[in-house]
Design an enzyme around this catalytic site. Sequence first.
Site, PDB file in Angstrom:
ATOM      1  N   ASP A 121      42.289  48.223  46.297  1.00  0.00           N
ATOM      2  CA  ASP A 121      42.059  49.371  45.412  1.00  0.00           C
ATOM      3  C   ASP A 121      43.075  49.379  44.264  1.00  0.00           C
ATOM      4  O   ASP A 121      42.762  49.764  43.128  1.00  0.00           O
ATOM      5  CB  ASP A 121      42.123  50.685  46.205  1.00  0.00           C
ATOM      6  CG  ASP A 121      41.172  51.740  45.661  1.00  0.00           C
ATOM      7  OD1 ASP A 121      41.020  51.829  44.433  1.00  0.00           O
ATOM      8  OD2 ASP A 121      40.572  52.495  46.453  1.00  0.00           O
TER       9      ASP A 121
ATOM     10  N   HIS B 289      42.367  47.951  40.661  1.00  0.00           N
ATOM     11  CA  HIS B 289      41.771  48.752  39.582  1.00  0.00           C
ATOM     12  C   HIS B 289      42.823  49.186  38.555  1.00  0.00           C
ATOM     13  O   HIS B 289      42.520  49.343  37.371  1.00  0.00           O
ATOM     14  CB  HIS B 289      41.119  50.020  40.146  1.00  0.00           C
ATOM     15  CG  HIS B 289      39.817  49.784  40.840  1.00  0.00           C
ATOM     16  ND1 HIS B 289      38.684  49.370  40.186  1.00  0.00           N
ATOM     17  CD2 HIS B 289      39.461  49.916  42.141  1.00  0.00           C
ATOM     18  CE1 HIS B 289      37.673  49.272  41.042  1.00  0.00           C
ATOM     19  NE2 HIS B 289      38.123  49.582  42.238  1.00  0.00           N
TER      20      HIS B 289
END
Lengths: 350, 350
Positions: B18, B21
Amino acid sequence: MTKTRTRQIILHDPTLRDGQHAVRHQLDAAQLTAYATAADAAGVPVIEVGHGNGLGASSLQIGRARLDDRTMLTTVRAALTHSRLGVFMAPGWGTSTDLRTAVSLGADVVRIAAHCTEADITERHLGVVRELGAEAHGVLLMTHMASPDELAHQCARMVDFGAQAVGLLDSAGHYLPSDVQTRITALTQAVDVPVLFHGHNNLGLAVANSLAAVDAGATIIDATARGFGAGAGNTQLEVLAAVLERTGHPTGIDFRRLLEAADIAETHLMDTPPTIDSVSLVSGLAGVFSGFKKPVLAAARATGVDPVDLFFELGARQAVAGQEDLITEAAQHLHRTRQHTPKERTAPHA
Amino acid sequence: MTKTRTRQIILHDPTLRDGQHAVRHQLDAAQLTAYATAADAAGVPVIEVGHGNGLGASSLQIGRARLDDRTMLTTVRAALTHSRLGVFMAPGWGTSTDLRTAVSLGADVVRIAAHCTEADITERHLGVVRELGAEAHGVLLMTHMASPDELAHQCARMVDFGAQAVGLLDSAGHYLPSDVQTRITALTQAVDVPVLFHGHNNLGLAVANSLAAVDAGATIIDATARGFGAGAGNTQLEVLAAVLERTGHPTGIDFRRLLEAADIAETHLMDTPPTIDSVSLVSGLAGVFSGFKKPVLAAARATGVDPVDLFFELGARQAVAGQEDLITEAAQHLHRTRQHTPKERTAPHA
């Protein structure tokens, strides 16, 4: 519950007071004007200004502010058209003379602070504030160190002394939402004046704790732009405003303009917005005053001890705001007794 | 409640997935090794790695990762001694071939993701994961867009397809704790496998939402070092671990070593830890996929529209992950129709 869900919440904004802790009390007049103007335009109800520790606190021991109290108050007063001007004072650092000066310069809301078990020291000053005609708040510091009943008792005392609102500062950022729920409920049952809550984000729970306070009946909540404040920062104002509106609590603030004020705070007041670094997290867990972060790091560097150990030592000693001397003493103690854990011999999984 | 209070929680760590990003998927091998080694030493149960959008997602449209999937998996696998290796795949970007490769390279836990109402697309891939002998998780994206009953129904479908754990991603960072409580409760009542929750911090509530998930019976919680992740970031791992331990939920993680891993993440992986800036806050309120933050800012700059307006427009259009084309289209629409509010004519208090 319907009544609770639509109660208006007054957001009290100490960005220009608690935020000073994050910049060693060095905000200048242009910075104060930029933020106060923007927050006023957004309709923020109360804008508090001062040295991080409040009126009269600028000193060699805890840090000299760039501007004196008079200049800070005059500057922010001139920027406000609708917002009320707030000040904070802890007896011992500030005096009645400071209060008189502050109100004469236009302070509308005056907070008198005491350690969580020492409300008696607020009596005289709350009386002075009432006599001067400003709104008098009585607030307790480091409130995780006292029981709900004790806190309710201390707040009731402050109401007897004239406080028109009373409440709790989570000075160490130590609370869980359930802690706040219990304590604010005890307060709302004990007093008939508005109850307030002031959170710090050391455990990532400042917004949730503020919601818990509102659910328990608090109607005044402190929050700062981008969370600018001591340690891991305060409850983030623009976030809380949005979440309160979404949960059915109007704040009277223009959200788009509040975002602009927060953007100005980020670009004009701080290097970077506060985040929860390892020492801030440990500070909150240990229950140490958030304003101690920078002096603790300095003492750890000077003595070569791990700041994590130093925070836990200060927590074990139940150090409270104002005991800055204890930081150096605890660091030297750890250094002498080698109770600290040098990085190269970290204990295995425990 | 005693049983709930002492239930062990498995922290699942997608810092290296994650978090991509936040750095346009540009983590290099040295960065992967540094963090994976430290998190493994701390005893973090599962370390997930990959392109921000998962296996097979590296592309011109949503951004090419610095490393290919094979290199990322091999690198992290080599760094782990006890932690299990996790991967994430959204059918459409990834294929069965990607799954076979990932498991052959040592992936232990495989997440198959679907939009919140489209669990049916996970059937084939969950079957492949089971056949390969890895642990199969079925996860739903953008889950604020479906009702608790619908989410429970979709998760039950995934259990039928072979999922050994199922759960909800708050991809937009839109939830309040009460939303999480209701939805996770619906899941735990509908399925007999472990339930998981993955939060984002757009409303400052990621830690509180994760606690709400645990209170409602979730036993696997996603969290990342310093919250490194899309938009306003994920639930902060080291903070959540400390808060869980304090509330009586052991995690099996060595806290001091976890702090060291988080410090390494801060210094090695990111420019600065995520904070809640104005656009991330609006993104969460509008219910827009957190991974859209950087493309939305780019489209707003290119067309001269206010990113706040663009987020609300995308929220109104119910844009979901994968619809990156919609960002440009919505920006151009706002530009053409002048529905955006230029800074110089901001509306008065509303």
